[in-house]
Structures are given as structure tokens and as C-alpha cells.
Write a protein that holds these residues in place. Structure first.
Motif, PDB file in Angstrom:
ATOM      1  N   GLY A  16       8.388  39.686   5.944  1.00 62.62           N
ATOM      2  CA  GLY A  16       8.651  38.990   4.396  1.00 62.62           C
ATOM      3  C   GLY A  16       7.087  38.769   3.795  1.00 62.62           C
ATOM      4  N   ASP A  17       7.285  37.915   2.728  1.00 59.22           N
ATOM      5  CA  ASP A  17       5.747  37.949   2.272  1.00 59.22           C
ATOM      6  C   ASP A  17       5.006  36.809   2.856  1.00 59.22           C
ATOM      7  N   VAL A  18       3.788  37.235   3.243  1.00 62.12           N
ATOM      8  CA  VAL A  18       3.015  36.178   4.080  1.00 62.12           C
ATOM      9  C   VAL A  18       1.793  35.942   3.138  1.00 62.12           C
ATOM     10  N   ALA A  19       1.394  36.649   2.002  1.00 56.72           N
ATOM     11  CA  ALA A  19       0.510  36.512   1.510  1.00 56.72           C
ATOM     12  C   ALA A  19       0.463  36.800  -0.154  1.00 56.72           C
ATOM     13  N   PRO A  20      -0.377  36.333  -1.281  1.00 58.86           N
ATOM     14  CA  PRO A  20      -0.315  36.969  -2.269  1.00 58.86           C
ATOM     15  C   PRO A  20      -0.704  38.419  -2.401  1.00 58.86           C
ATOM     16  N   VAL A  38      -6.755  37.458 -21.800  1.00 60.31           N
ATOM     17  CA  VAL A  38      -7.060  37.931 -20.448  1.00 60.31           C
ATOM     18  C   VAL A  38      -6.509  38.763 -19.727  1.00 60.31           C
ATOM     19  N   THR A  39      -7.225  39.299 -18.728  1.00 60.12           N
ATOM     20  CA  THR A  39      -6.645  40.506 -17.973  1.00 60.12           C
ATOM     21  C   THR A  39      -5.471  39.733 -16.990  1.00 60.12           C
ATOM     22  N   PRO A  40      -4.093  40.450 -17.068  1.00 52.34           N
ATOM     23  CA  PRO A  40      -3.324  39.810 -16.336  1.00 52.34           C
ATOM     24  C   PRO A  40      -3.493  40.108 -14.742  1.00 52.34           C
ATOM     25  N   ASP A  41      -3.098  39.172 -14.181  1.00 51.44           N
ATOM     26  CA  ASP A  41      -3.052  39.155 -12.769  1.00 51.44           C
ATOM     27  C   ASP A  41      -1.746  39.780 -12.020  1.00 51.44           C
ATOM     28  N   ALA A  42      -1.501  39.779 -10.636  1.00 49.54           N
ATOM     29  CA  ALA A  42      -0.607  40.607  -9.925  1.00 49.54           C
ATOM     30  C   ALA A  42       0.798  39.918 -10.392  1.00 49.54           C
ATOM     31  N   GLU A  43       0.525  38.484 -10.485  1.00 49.87           N
ATOM     32  CA  GLU A  43       1.941  37.674 -10.589  1.00 49.87           C
ATOM     33  C   GLU A  43       2.470  37.884 -12.140  1.00 49.87           C
TER      34      GLU A  43
END
Length: 104
Positions: A16-20, A38-43
Motif C-alpha cells: 500500500g501507500d507508504v510515502a507521498p 502556482v505549479t500544481p503538485d502531485a496531490e
């Protein structure tokens, strides 16, 4: 038999998800859109827009109303007369509409 079911289930749960999320090595996030502040991040990139995932509307019809006159209800193309308007529309326009499910 029981361990044959538990081992794959534990392995599946462990991945599963362990880090961003981060871009792959040597790769960068997409460039900033032209009108963005602003530049969008991964989220931000993973969050669906309102158009992609609209909110559900559970509005129930609470009363039954007669249809309003439609000015685009034209006669048939063969020149025949359009059907007459129901008598209820012509007579009782000033009456309150009857609500469905409520005693009178």
C-alpha cells in the motif's frame, strides 16, 4: 490451506501507500498551466475536478405541478391543428397546486 490465503493477502496489504507520490527519477512534474498562479503538485494533479466527479443530487420531486405553456409547441408540419390545451390549465390558473402525498 489457511496460510495459502493469508500470505497473498498480507503481501497485497504490504504494498500500500507508504510515502507521498513523487515523479520518477530524472522526470519532473508537468509545467505550470498558462493561467495558473502556482505549479500544481502531485496531490493537485490526482484530485479529480468537479467536472470529472460531479456531486450527486438527491433532490426528490415533492409536488406535482402542471406543465407551463410551451411557446415552441408548434402544430404538426402537415398543417393540422395542434392538440387543445387541457381544461385544467385554462380554468384553474389561480388555484394552488396540489401536493403529492399531503392530505387536502
Amino acid at each position: 490451506m489457511r496460510s495459502l490465503v493469508l500470505v497473498p493477502a498480507l503481501l497485497l496489504a504490504a504494498c500500500g501507500d507508504v510515502a507521498p507520490l513523487k515523479p520518477a527519477a530524472g522526470q519532473a512534474l508537468p509545467v505550470k498551466p498558462a493561467l495558473a498562479k502556482v505549479t500544481p503538485d502531485a496531490e493537485d494533479l490526482l484530485r479529480p475536478t468537479v467536472m470529472a466527479a460531479p456531486e450527486r443530487v438527491d433532490e426528490l420531486v415533492t409536488r406535482s405541478l402542471p406543465r407551463e405553456a410551451d411557446r415552441f409547441d408548434l402544430p404538426p408540419p402537415d398543417g393540422g391543428a395542434s392538440p387543445p390545451a387541457p381544461a385544467a390549465e385554462a380554468e384553474g390558473e389561480d388555484e394552488q397546486p396540489t401536493r403529492v402525498g399531503e392530505p387536502e
